[in-house]
Scaffold this active site. Structure first.
Site, PDB file in Angstrom:
ATOM      1  N   GLU A 236       0.894  -1.172   0.000  1.00 37.50           N
ATOM      2  CA  GLU A 236       0.000   0.000   0.000  1.00 37.50           C
ATOM      3  C   GLU A 236       0.922   1.209   0.000  1.00 37.50           C
ATOM      4  OE1 GLU A 236      -3.227   0.157  -0.009  1.00 37.50           O
ATOM      5  OE2 GLU A 236      -3.808  -1.904   0.438  1.00 37.50           O
ATOM      6  N   CYS A 270      -2.349   9.080   2.663  1.00 37.55           N
ATOM      7  CA  CYS A 270      -1.963   8.540   1.355  1.00 37.55           C
ATOM      8  C   CYS A 270      -2.980   8.944   0.304  1.00 37.55           C
ATOM      9  CB  CYS A 270      -1.844   7.036   1.439  1.00 37.55           C
ATOM     10  SG  CYS A 270      -3.295   6.273   2.149  1.00 37.55           S
TER      11      CYS A 270
HETATM   12  P1  NAD Z   1       8.330   4.811   4.833  1.00 33.20           P
HETATM   13  O1  NAD Z   1       8.335   4.013   3.608  1.00 33.20           O
HETATM   14  O2  NAD Z   1       9.469   5.749   5.072  1.00 33.20           O
HETATM   15  O3  NAD Z   1       8.298   3.875   6.128  1.00 33.20           O
HETATM   16  C1  NAD Z   1       7.275   2.937   6.361  1.00 33.20           C
HETATM   17  C2  NAD Z   1       7.789   1.815   7.231  1.00 33.20           C
HETATM   18  O4  NAD Z   1       8.812   1.106   6.537  1.00 33.20           O
HETATM   19  C3  NAD Z   1       8.391   2.255   8.548  1.00 33.20           C
HETATM   20  O5  NAD Z   1       7.934   1.381   9.556  1.00 33.20           O
HETATM   21  C4  NAD Z   1       9.882   2.090   8.319  1.00 33.20           C
HETATM   22  O6  NAD Z   1      10.610   1.816   9.496  1.00 33.20           O
HETATM   23  C5  NAD Z   1       9.906   0.884   7.404  1.00 33.20           C
HETATM   24  N1  NAD Z   1      11.131   0.763   6.578  1.00 33.20           N
HETATM   25  C6  NAD Z   1      11.990   1.737   6.221  1.00 33.20           C
HETATM   26  N2  NAD Z   1      12.984   1.209   5.441  1.00 33.20           N
HETATM   27  C7  NAD Z   1      12.733  -0.113   5.331  1.00 33.20           C
HETATM   28  C8  NAD Z   1      13.360  -1.196   4.645  1.00 33.20           C
HETATM   29  N3  NAD Z   1      14.472  -1.033   3.931  1.00 33.20           N
HETATM   30  N4  NAD Z   1      12.808  -2.426   4.734  1.00 33.20           N
HETATM   31  C9  NAD Z   1      11.682  -2.626   5.435  1.00 33.20           C
HETATM   32  N5  NAD Z   1      11.032  -1.644   6.089  1.00 33.20           N
HETATM   33  C10 NAD Z   1      11.531  -0.400   6.041  1.00 33.20           C
HETATM   34  O7  NAD Z   1       6.920   5.544   4.826  1.00 33.20           O
HETATM   35  P2  NAD Z   1       6.444   6.667   5.820  1.00 33.20           P
HETATM   36  O8  NAD Z   1       7.261   7.902   5.525  1.00 33.20           O
HETATM   37  O9  NAD Z   1       6.416   6.129   7.206  1.00 33.20           O
HETATM   38  O10 NAD Z   1       4.937   6.885   5.355  1.00 33.20           O
HETATM   39  C11 NAD Z   1       4.552   7.783   4.376  1.00 33.20           C
HETATM   40  C12 NAD Z   1       4.245   7.067   3.078  1.00 33.20           C
HETATM   41  O11 NAD Z   1       3.304   6.034   3.282  1.00 33.20           O
HETATM   42  C13 NAD Z   1       3.633   7.967   2.034  1.00 33.20           C
HETATM   43  O12 NAD Z   1       4.189   7.719   0.777  1.00 33.20           O
HETATM   44  C14 NAD Z   1       2.169   7.556   2.031  1.00 33.20           C
HETATM   45  O13 NAD Z   1       1.495   7.843   0.849  1.00 33.20           O
HETATM   46  C15 NAD Z   1       2.276   6.098   2.305  1.00 33.20           C
HETATM   47  N6  NAD Z   1       1.021   5.575   2.833  1.00 33.20           N
HETATM   48  C16 NAD Z   1       0.259   4.760   2.057  1.00 33.20           C
HETATM   49  C17 NAD Z   1      -0.961   4.279   2.518  1.00 33.20           C
HETATM   50  C18 NAD Z   1      -1.824   3.382   1.673  1.00 33.20           C
HETATM   51  O14 NAD Z   1      -2.679   2.726   2.221  1.00 33.20           O
HETATM   52  N7  NAD Z   1      -1.643   3.312   0.383  1.00 33.20           N
HETATM   53  C19 NAD Z   1      -1.395   4.639   3.790  1.00 33.20           C
HETATM   54  C20 NAD Z   1      -0.598   5.489   4.548  1.00 33.20           C
HETATM   55  C21 NAD Z   1       0.599   5.936   4.077  1.00 33.20           C
END
Ligand code: NAD
Length: 518
Positions: A236, A270
């Protein structure tokens, strides 16, 4: 939104602090987590779904009773305003849990499916089995809602769950309290704190499936790691959602709806409205009205429910948002209001209205994730559909028109996972509707029956009775059987009204040959 509150002084602004620093876990810690999860999954396998539903019921009651505590933590760690925490987070979770309580049993129950005439006398079933231990990795924008809705859907299917919240909003202790309301629930779900490094350690333990919500950048990394280990992944990811406003709308409602969609959670959703396309005949009136409405909004946090817009959770996100405004301004955009942080607190970005935009600007290409409202005119339906589908993202959208036929037609032509018609971000509000994207917004679905089944593996059962009968398609193959099968195909796939009778006669002949030797 229409009520005016004076903006808060610096003393009144809640001193939001990001969650306490988290330490990454070691490979041994990760292995221990997965060993415990495997034991929990084995125990769960012995128990009926009622036991899991009972846990959900207790959790729902506990969350209703302790919602203020949850909201305090949410506001502290995310800086969101209190109403966003109450409605989008707490109410959103409660709605989802209630949907699971009412629908999970039926959705997960064994299904009887049809069996073709060529397999006469047999029965077919589909059983929905849990996957085992699933890993859920979450972002910081809706820590309660995204965390709990995915965890509880996975658990109700019979999975053990390992949950890795964002290091920016760990809400340490809150989830543990919620899960401890029921011993089986508490035993089956583990929360593991840490950064992306911890998430990578957990993936190395080979969960049965990874459910990731976050940025497209991280999604790609997770997919690459999981590809090596052949672990399935649901993603997502981000969005660049558009609101399409035709000129026959009720102006007041459309303006207020679009602004809420763009600014709720300070735009850190998002599925925030990140592009507003307004039909040129309505455009000047829409822009003027939007500016007047934005001027009335109260930006503040630590409020009692009377602030409209809270702060930005991450300073790096605030920089991205401001950069988009700087880039747009430099390329000729007009910034009608906002474009800066609140004087009293630099982590609160003012709602910002922009016009005179073109597709060379970052604001129309990249995800914003902040309180910007870029408004672009369009003239025809065809043009706005092309504009809409021109980004790499495809999460959701809204279409506004009194003409429901037109709104439906446009909705079906948009390359995205969900469309609200004459409303905004509301597909997410109905737990019965699946939620997820297309293109760079990811794949897989959360919520609804489809989302629930994503946490299961289907097993097909074909049931025959024990008898002396030898199937005609088993050995030995003979010329006589061959000819009868050939006739069976001709009979079954003909257009004759007597085809079933003919097929039955051939079938009986075939059966009688089944037990004969060559
Ligand atoms: P992010 O990708 O920076 O982090 C999300 C999670 O991934 C965190 O828990 C982080 O610790 C983990 N992570 C980071 N690097 C990783 C790796 N190499 N391997 C595995 N896990 C890792 O996202 P964010 O900044 O926390 O959230 C914002 C983003 O999320 C925006 O792009 C937003 O659009 C998206 N989002 C999407 C939805 C949806 O349902 N489509 C909902 C909410 C947010």
């Amino acid at each position: 939104m229409t009520e005016h509150h004076p903006q808060a002084s610096s003393e009144e602004i809640f001193d939001a602090a990001l969650g306490s620093p988290v330490q990454d876990i070691t490979a041994e810690d990760a292995a221990a987590v997965f060993n415990q999860a495997a034991r929990a999954h084995n125990r769960l396998a012995e128990l009926p779904i009622d036991v899991r539903l009972e846990g959900l019921r207790k959790l729902l009651d506990y969350l209703v009773e302790h919602r203020d505590e949850a909201i305090d933590i949410l506001c502290r760690e995310t800086r969101k305003c209190r109403t966003d925490a109450l409605v989008s987070e707490v109410l959103g979770v409660l709605d989802n849990v209630e949907w699971l309580l009412k629908n999970a049993r039926k959705a997960l129950s064994e299904k009887k499916v049809s069996t073709p005439i060529t397999l006469l006398g047999k029965k077919s079933r589909i059983v929905h089995e849990p996957l085992g231990t699933v890993l859920i990795i979450a972002p910081w924008n809706y820590p309660l809602h995204i965390g709990l809705t995915s965890i509880l859907a996975a658990y109700v299917c019979g999975n053990a769950v390992v949950y890795k919240p964002s290091e920016l909003t760990p809400m340490q202790g809150l989830f543990e309290k919620l899960f401890q309301v029921d011993p089986i629930l508490g035993d089956s779900i583990q929360v593991v704190y840490g950064t992306g490094t911890t998430a990578q350690q957990l993936i190395r333990q080979k969960p049965a499936k990874v459910f990731f919500t976050g940025s497209a950048r991280t999604g790609r990394k997770i997919l690459a790691q999981c590809a090596e280990l052949l672990i399935p992944v649901d993603l997502e990811l981000g969005g660049k959602d558009q609101a399409i406003v035709f000129d026959d709308v009720h102006l007041d409602r459309a303006v207020k709806g679009v602004l809420w969609g763009a600014l709720t959670n300070a735009g850190q959703s998002c599925s925030s409205v990140e592009r507003v396309y307004v039909q040129d005949t309505l455009y000047p009136a829409f822009v003027q009205r939007a500016k007047a409405e934005i001027d009335k909004l109260v930006v503040n946090s630590g409020d009692l429910g009377n602030a409209d817009i809270g702060g930005m959770t991450a300073d790096f996100q605030l920089d991205i948002v401001h950069q988009q405004v700087v880039d747009a301004r430099a390329k000729g955009a007009k910034v009608l209001c906002g474009g800066a942080t609140l004087v009293e607190n630099e982590l609160f970005y003012l709602p910002t209205l922009l016009t005179n935009l073109d597709s060379s600007m970052l604001i129309l290409q990249q995800e914003t994730f902040g309180p910007l409202v870029p408004i672009v005119p369009f003239s025809t339906e065809e043009e706005v559909v092309t504009l809409s589908n021109s980004t790499e993202f495809g999460l959701s959208a809204s279409v506004w028109s009194r003409d429901l036929q037109r709104a439906n037609r446009v909705a079906r032509r948009l390359e995205c996972g969900a469309v609200s018609i004459n409303n905004v971000m509301l597909t997410e509000g109905n737990p019965a509707l699946p939620f997820g994207g297309t293109k760079a917004s990811g794949y897989g679905r959360q919520k609804g029956v489809e989302g629930l089944l994503g946490y299961t593996r289907s097993k097909s059962l074909l049931i025959d009775s024990d008898s002396s009968k030898i199937e005609p398609n088993w050995y030995p193959y003979t010329r006589a059987k061959y000819q009868l099968f050939d006739q069976l195909i001709q009979a079954l796939f003909s257009h004759s009204p007597w085809k079933l009778i003919k097929a039955a006669v051939i079938g009986m002949k075939l059966e009688s040959l089944g037990s004969k030797d060559r």
